[in-house]
Design a protein around this motif. Structure first.
Motif, mmCIF file in Angstrom:
data_model
loop_
_atom_site.group_PDB
_atom_site.id
_atom_site.type_symbol
_atom_site.label_atom_id
_atom_site.label_comp_id
_atom_site.label_asym_id
_atom_site.label_seq_id
_atom_site.Cartn_x
_atom_site.Cartn_y
_atom_site.Cartn_z
ATOM 1 N N SER A 259 -3.428 6.426 3.061
ATOM 2 C CA SER A 259 -3.582 4.962 2.882
ATOM 3 C C SER A 259 -3.349 4.437 1.224
ATOM 4 O O SER A 259 -2.762 3.501 1.434
ATOM 5 C CB SER A 259 -4.909 4.690 3.285
ATOM 6 N N PRO A 260 -4.005 5.031 0.405
ATOM 7 C CA PRO A 260 -3.659 4.451 -0.903
ATOM 8 C C PRO A 260 -2.398 4.559 -1.505
ATOM 9 O O PRO A 260 -1.807 3.646 -1.996
ATOM 10 C CB PRO A 260 -4.588 5.158 -1.834
ATOM 11 N N VAL A 261 -1.821 5.631 -1.188
ATOM 12 C CA VAL A 261 -0.228 5.786 -1.396
ATOM 13 C C VAL A 261 0.561 4.803 -0.664
ATOM 14 O O VAL A 261 1.357 3.961 -1.419
ATOM 15 C CB VAL A 261 0.330 7.082 -1.039
ATOM 16 N N GLU A 262 0.478 4.404 0.715
ATOM 17 C CA GLU A 262 1.067 3.501 1.260
ATOM 18 C C GLU A 262 0.878 2.054 0.658
ATOM 19 O O GLU A 262 1.821 1.200 0.700
ATOM 20 C CB GLU A 262 0.843 3.591 2.713
ATOM 21 N N GLU A 263 -0.462 1.468 0.434
ATOM 22 C CA GLU A 263 -0.590 0.466 -0.156
ATOM 23 C C GLU A 263 0.158 0.253 -1.335
ATOM 24 O O GLU A 263 0.377 -0.956 -1.806
ATOM 25 C CB GLU A 263 -2.044 0.226 -0.296
ATOM 26 N N TRP A 264 0.198 1.199 -2.272
ATOM 27 C CA TRP A 264 0.634 1.212 -3.665
ATOM 28 C C TRP A 264 2.358 0.885 -3.418
ATOM 29 O O TRP A 264 2.620 0.143 -4.250
ATOM 30 C CB TRP A 264 0.616 2.491 -4.372
ATOM 31 N N GLN A 265 2.808 1.509 -2.376
ATOM 32 C CA GLN A 265 4.219 1.401 -2.087
ATOM 33 C C GLN A 265 4.271 -0.319 -1.853
ATOM 34 O O GLN A 265 5.527 -0.694 -2.393
ATOM 35 C CB GLN A 265 4.726 2.335 -1.082
ATOM 36 N N ARG A 266 3.783 -0.635 -1.127
ATOM 37 C CA ARG A 266 3.601 -1.834 -0.416
ATOM 38 C C ARG A 266 3.703 -2.955 -1.752
ATOM 39 O O ARG A 266 4.400 -3.813 -1.801
ATOM 40 C CB ARG A 266 2.471 -2.365 0.566
ATOM 41 N N LYS A 267 2.572 -2.652 -2.604
ATOM 42 C CA LYS A 267 2.531 -3.579 -3.858
ATOM 43 C C LYS A 267 3.707 -3.553 -4.674
ATOM 44 O O LYS A 267 4.215 -4.565 -5.102
ATOM 45 C CB LYS A 267 1.010 -3.280 -4.317
#
Length: 83
Positions: free
Chosen positions: A38-46
């Protein structure tokens, strides 16, 4: 010897991503290592929102344990024994 491979539950898996977008060369920004995706995917989106970059190299790592068949544990632990 037919070992069974299982995930080592004593060690957490690792997830990370690195931006491989860019004009002349890869951006190389990275998410850092996390124990859930989850934190990795959120970082990618941001990162995509901030830069417009949309191509990432994702990495997943974990640890495994090989278990011998039931009843053969002793044979599997003999050093130098070919299997």
């Amino acid at each position: 010897m037919p070992f069974t491979m299982t995930q080592d539950t004593s060690a957490e898996p690792e997830y990370e991503a690195r931006c491989v977008s860019g004009n002349a060369s890869d951006c190389d920004a990275d998410s850092g290592t996390h124990h859930t995706p989850s934190p990795v995917e959120e970082w990618q989106r941001k990162h995509t929102q901030e830069t417009g970059h949309r191509r990432y190299r994702r990495n997943f790592g974990d640890y495994t344990v090989l278990e011998p068949p039931p009843g053969l544990e002793e044979l599997a632990s003999v050093p130098g024994r070919s299997t």
